[in-house]
Each structure stands twice: as C-alpha cells, then as structure tokens.
Design a protein around this motif. Structure first.
Motif, short mmCIF file in Angstrom:
data_model
loop_
_atom_site.label_atom_id
_atom_site.label_comp_id
_atom_site.label_asym_id
_atom_site.label_seq_id
_atom_site.Cartn_x
_atom_site.Cartn_y
_atom_site.Cartn_z
N VAL A 44 0.86 -1.19 0.00
CA VAL A 44 0.00 0.00 0.00
C VAL A 44 0.89 1.24 0.00
O VAL A 44 1.75 1.39 0.87
N THR A 45 0.69 2.12 -0.98
CA THR A 45 1.55 3.30 -1.09
C THR A 45 0.74 4.57 -1.34
O THR A 45 -0.26 4.55 -2.06
N GLY A 46 1.20 5.68 -0.75
CA GLY A 46 0.57 6.98 -0.94
C GLY A 46 1.55 7.92 -1.61
O GLY A 46 2.76 7.86 -1.35
N GLN A 47 1.06 8.81 -2.45
CA GLN A 47 1.94 9.63 -3.29
C GLN A 47 2.65 10.75 -2.57
O GLN A 47 3.81 11.06 -2.87
N ASN A 48 1.99 11.41 -1.63
CA ASN A 48 2.51 12.66 -1.06
C ASN A 48 1.98 12.86 0.36
O ASN A 48 1.21 12.03 0.85
N PRO A 49 2.37 13.95 1.03
CA PRO A 49 1.91 14.13 2.41
C PRO A 49 0.39 14.12 2.57
O PRO A 49 -0.12 13.63 3.59
N ALA A 50 -0.33 14.62 1.58
CA ALA A 50 -1.79 14.65 1.66
C ALA A 50 -2.40 13.26 1.62
O ALA A 50 -3.60 13.09 1.90
N SER A 51 -1.58 12.25 1.30
CA SER A 51 -2.08 10.89 1.16
C SER A 51 -1.90 10.03 2.41
O SER A 51 -2.30 8.86 2.42
N ALA A 52 -1.31 10.59 3.47
CA ALA A 52 -0.97 9.78 4.64
C ALA A 52 -2.19 9.16 5.31
O ALA A 52 -2.19 7.96 5.64
#
Length: 230
Positions: A208-216
């Motif tokens: 599971v991966t998020g792109q940027n700080p807004a995705s945490a």
C-alpha cells in the motif's frame, strides 16, 4: 489481539552535504498514527540508527502544520517518542502486522541502503504482513529483496512522490535521485494522480503506497482495510 504497526522514520537533518535542513514530514506520521490509534492498533517507531528524529522545518509551517500535526508537536509525551526510536536490530519483525515508511526528503539519504530496514520489510512481507509507504517513504522500498531474490517492487503497482512534485517543491538540485524513475528502473508499475499534491493511494495486494503528504491518512486507512480483510 491488537494489530501492530511499525513506523519507519528518518535520522537525517540535512540534504546530503548541504546546509539545507530537512527531516521527517511530521503530518505523514501523525495522520497515519491517528488512524491506527482509532483502529486500536499498537504502534512503534524505528529509525536507521535509532534515537532522535529531526523534523522537516517546512512541515512545521502553515498550512502543513495542521490540527493533527500541531497537537502532536505541542504534546511533550508524543514528541518524546521521536527522541527514543528503536534501531532495526532491536525489532522483531514477527511482532508486526504492517510496516509503514514515512517521508520527508531526508529519507532519500538514509532509507534506501539500510539493510536492517530492508530485512524488517522483507520479513513482514514474507509472513503475510502489509508493507506500506507514504511520499518519499517509497525510497525505503527500492532495494527490499525477498527470499527468492526478487525485488519487492518489481511488477508491483505503487506510487510515491513524483518528479513533477519535486520540481514544484524546487528541490531538484538538492535530492540525490528521482524516486519516480528509480522505482520504474526496478520494475515497479508506478502511477500518480493527474494533479500534484492531492491525495492518491495505490494498493497492490499487501503493498500500500501513498503519493505525497496529503495521502498519509488515506494510506493508513487502506492499510487498516487490507489487514481487516485477511
């Protein structure tokens, strides 16, 4: 029995040999921590060398220091957790259901080649756990090698901080490499949102991966969902 999550954080406070400060992007930790806390998970912090974790100055400025991050920063007990993180050698991967690599540009300098962190991620993956990252945390996944000798990211769908976002952040001359290109070079099926800096999460089974700080926050919620489905 409560699920257990291992958060990986950085020990680096500068961009390489420069005088430009960096460190953990605080909200990437606090947003995920809040989600896991609400789910009743136990949480532990680990860093490459253990001990203190520097904070990225820009993450402490408006608007990046949002309510969750601000509350953590104002809480002595929470901040103390960032002064006594464990070393990888002190962690038993078998005790954890998931590992989450946090970000901040600092991690590009200490996550990729840390064999202790790689062993933890590979072991958690091997026993059926979730491996996750947010933003530059994906750099910690680059060379994670599985027991069969293959790279964890090879053939996997994932995301991480894009080169477009690096250009907009005006740090292309400071970062040691292009994370997006590095993932692709290792066979990852990299994806990103149409617009920069908006929440975007990619999951490929237990990765599971998020792109940027807004995705945490969304990344942590996806981790909870994946663990609940097992």
């Amino acid at each position: 029995m409560a699920k257990r999550v291992l958060h990986v954080v950085t020990n680096v406070d500068r961009y390489g040999d420069s005088d430009e400060p960096t460190g953990l992007w605080l909200s990437e930790l606090t947003h995920a921590w809040e989600v896991f806390e609400a789910a009743g998970f136990e949480q532990v912090l680990v860093s490459p060398t253990g001990g203190a974790v520097p904070l990225e100055p820009r993450s402490l400025a408006f608007p990046n220091l949002d309510a969750t991050a601000k509350a953590w920063h104002a809480d002595p007990a929470r901040m103390a957790l960032l002064q006594r993180t464990a070393k990888p050698s002190q962690i038993d991967a078998g005790d954890f259901d998931a590992i989450l690599y946090t970000g901040g540009h600092a991690v590009m300098f200490d996550f990729p080649e840390d064999e202790g962190l790689q062993r933890l991620a590979a072991s958690i993956w091997a026993h059926g756990g979730v491996v996750a990252s947010v933003c530059h945390g994906c750099c910690g996944l680059l060379d994670v090698t599985l027991p069969d000798g293959s790279l964890l990211v090879d053939g996997k769908r994932l995301t991480g901080f894009s080169w477009t976002e690096e250009r907009l952040a005006q740090v292309t001359e400071l970062v040691p490499f292009d994370a997006e290109a590095a993932l692709q070079a290792r066979g990852a099926r990299y994806a990103k949102a149409v617009l920069p800096f908006v929440p975007y999460v990619v999951s490929d089974g237990r990765l599971v991966t998020g792109q940027n700080p807004a995705s945490a926050k969304a990344t942590a919620k996806r981790v909870v969902e994946v663990l609940a489905a097992e």
